[in-house]
Design a protein around this motif. Structure first.
Motif, PDB file in Angstrom:
ATOM      1  N   SER A 158       6.594  58.868 122.017  1.00  0.00           N
ATOM      2  CA  SER A 158       5.960  59.879 120.853  1.00  0.00           C
ATOM      3  C   SER A 158       4.222  59.943 121.094  1.00  0.00           C
ATOM      4  O   SER A 158       3.530  61.201 120.830  1.00  0.00           O
ATOM      5  CB  SER A 158       6.304  59.166 119.455  1.00  0.00           C
ATOM      6  N   THR A 165      -1.771  66.997 109.526  1.00  0.00           N
ATOM      7  CA  THR A 165      -0.603  68.084 109.268  1.00  0.00           C
ATOM      8  C   THR A 165      -0.257  68.179 107.877  1.00  0.00           C
ATOM      9  O   THR A 165       0.054  67.260 106.988  1.00  0.00           O
ATOM     10  CB  THR A 165       0.666  67.609 109.975  1.00  0.00           C
ATOM     11  N   GLU A 167      -5.269  69.731 107.542  1.00  0.00           N
ATOM     12  CA  GLU A 167      -4.668  70.372 108.838  1.00  0.00           C
ATOM     13  C   GLU A 167      -6.026  70.965 109.613  1.00  0.00           C
ATOM     14  O   GLU A 167      -6.704  71.702 108.902  1.00  0.00           O
ATOM     15  CB  GLU A 167      -3.504  71.138 109.024  1.00  0.00           C
ATOM     16  N   LYS A 197       6.799  66.832 115.575  1.00  0.00           N
ATOM     17  CA  LYS A 197       6.173  65.907 116.034  1.00  0.00           C
ATOM     18  C   LYS A 197       6.604  64.630 116.065  1.00  0.00           C
ATOM     19  O   LYS A 197       7.584  64.299 114.852  1.00  0.00           O
ATOM     20  CB  LYS A 197       4.770  65.748 115.253  1.00  0.00           C
ATOM     21  N   ASN A 198       6.624  63.580 116.757  1.00  0.00           N
ATOM     22  CA  ASN A 198       7.000  62.262 116.879  1.00  0.00           C
ATOM     23  C   ASN A 198       8.532  62.123 116.895  1.00  0.00           C
ATOM     24  O   ASN A 198       9.204  61.351 116.289  1.00  0.00           O
ATOM     25  CB  ASN A 198       6.617  61.523 115.696  1.00  0.00           C
ATOM     26  N   ARG A 199       9.296  63.208 117.560  1.00  0.00           N
ATOM     27  CA  ARG A 199      10.767  63.306 117.421  1.00  0.00           C
ATOM     28  C   ARG A 199      11.393  61.906 118.168  1.00  0.00           C
ATOM     29  O   ARG A 199      12.361  61.461 117.393  1.00  0.00           O
ATOM     30  CB  ARG A 199      11.335  64.360 118.137  1.00  0.00           C
ATOM     31  N   SER A 226       1.614  63.093 122.343  1.00  0.00           N
ATOM     32  CA  SER A 226       0.710  63.769 121.497  1.00  0.00           C
ATOM     33  C   SER A 226      -0.459  64.141 122.170  1.00  0.00           C
ATOM     34  O   SER A 226      -0.859  63.655 123.077  1.00  0.00           O
ATOM     35  CB  SER A 226       0.585  62.700 120.284  1.00  0.00           C
ATOM     36  N   GLU A 229      -3.008  62.407 112.655  1.00  0.00           N
ATOM     37  CA  GLU A 229      -3.260  63.269 113.903  1.00  0.00           C
ATOM     38  C   GLU A 229      -3.488  64.812 113.209  1.00  0.00           C
ATOM     39  O   GLU A 229      -2.327  65.304 112.578  1.00  0.00           O
ATOM     40  CB  GLU A 229      -2.239  63.345 114.683  1.00  0.00           C
ATOM     41  N   LYS A 244       7.641  75.192 115.678  1.00  0.00           N
ATOM     42  CA  LYS A 244       7.330  74.399 116.625  1.00  0.00           C
ATOM     43  C   LYS A 244       7.938  73.246 116.687  1.00  0.00           C
ATOM     44  O   LYS A 244       8.586  72.643 115.634  1.00  0.00           O
ATOM     45  CB  LYS A 244       5.688  74.189 116.422  1.00  0.00           C
TER      46      LYS A 244
END
Length: 344
Positions: free
Chosen positions: A163, A236, A341, A100-102, A167, A233, A97
């Motif tokens: 970012s 994770t 998560e 996140k927050n790339r 989201s 969030e 996947k």
């Protein structure tokens, strides 16, 4: 002449009623009293943590060695350990996947690579009396509180906005019109620090601190409402996000070691240093535990419970008698919650 003495900066992120609650970030120098903070009306703790690191890097260029102190294992790993693996996999995690927050993580990596001076991260235990950790926590919470009330405009680096808005937790976010224009390809309005001025003066720092203290007093007034600040969030689980956890152990950092939103006592109490966790794991001697264990209070007891199953990573402290067949009875043993998560 170059000053070879380390420049030490503390960073922190904060999120209230996370996810999708007011968010803040902050950094503070250990010398000179310089500090900066920002946030948004909505966001997540991890975005706040990463914004704080990015802003600290951009505010401290040059050849002087920089040491960033943070209580977020997530921020440290995103800035160091996990980046090479993500790059090799085309910015996909171990589940294939997208990371996140790339935008924030890429920007941090670029700043570190381009900085002439070295950058080193040091983990500190959160909310344990460290003067500068407490300061940045207060500033970040103060800005988050003010942004949530509409008393301060959202202030993030452009990568933070990207970012956040990418989201699932951006619903209702108040984005300044000029920032919207830049995000849509219009003229650049944000400088490298995400704002048109540099840092907070002493009066602003005092104002944010007072806002945070006021918010704390309101929380104390309503004890039936679980404190939900500083959680991440979907919480994770970061056993393999990058794809290597530090020293082969899961990241013990839900956010910054603060209460999660499931129930007042269903919270992270670990703040475990990875080295300490590794020592505990190495002492297992092949022992395994199986069976059904009930954690109390349960997730269903929280007003924030959505009905979804959760996956948790944690450990149980056991002090009990064991019979010859390996059975023991647990009675109110402390459970250390490392990560959460939400199951899809």
């Amino acid at each position: 002449m170059t000053n070879d003495k380390n420049l030490v900066v503390s960073t922190d992120g904060s999120a209230l009623s996370n996810p999708n609650g007011p968010m803040g970030w902050a950094w503070a120098d250990h010398e000179g009293g310089d500090a900066d903070a920002g946030g948004a009306s909505n966001g997540t703790n991890q975005i706040g943590e990463l914004c704080a690191v990015l802003q600290a890097l951009r505010a401290h260029p040059g050849e002087r060695p920089l040491v960033i102190e943070t209580d977020s294992q997530y921020a440290i790993n995103c800035s160091t350990t996990w980046v090479p693996g993500w790059k090799k996999k085309g910015w996909k995690n171990s589940q294939g996947k997208p990371v996140k927050n790339r935008p924030l993580i890429e920007a941090i990596d670029q700043e570190i690579q381009a900085r002439p001076g070295s950058v080193r991260f040091v983990w500190v235990k959160g909310h344990a009396g460290d003067t500068f950790n407490e300061k940045v926590d207060t500033l970040a919470r103060g800005y988050a509180t003010a942004a949530g009330k509409g008393e301060r405009e959202g202030c993030l680096p452009i990568e933070g906005w990207r970012s956040l808005l990418a989201s699932p937790y951006a619903k209702g976010t108040q984005v300044p019109s000029a920032v919207k224009a830049e995000l849509d390809g219009g003229p650049q309005v944000l400088d490298k620090l995400g704002r048109k001025k540099v840092g907070l003066d002493q009066e602003e720092q005092k104002d944010l601190a007072e806002t945070a203290v006021e918010a704390e007093s309101m929380e104390a007034t309503f004890p039936q409402s679980p404190k939900t600040r500083d959680i991440e969030e979907s919480q994770t689980t970061v056993t393999d996000p990058g794809d290597e956890a530090i020293n082969g152990t899961p990241d013990p950092d839900i956010a910054d070691g603060q209460e999660d939103e499931l129930a007042p006592a269903f919270k992270d109490t670990s703040d475990t240093d990875t080295a300490d966790q590794e020592t505990k794991n190495s002492g297992a001697r092949g022992l395994r535990a199986s069976g059904r264990v009930r954690i109390t209070p349960p997730p269903s007891g929280s007003s924030m419970f959505t009905g979804q199953d959760l996956h948790i990573v944690g450990s149980i402290d056991i002090d009990a008698d064991i019979d010859p067949d390996g059975y023991l009875t647990i009675q109110e043993s402390p459970f250390r919650l490392h990560a959460i998560e939400v199951e899809d």
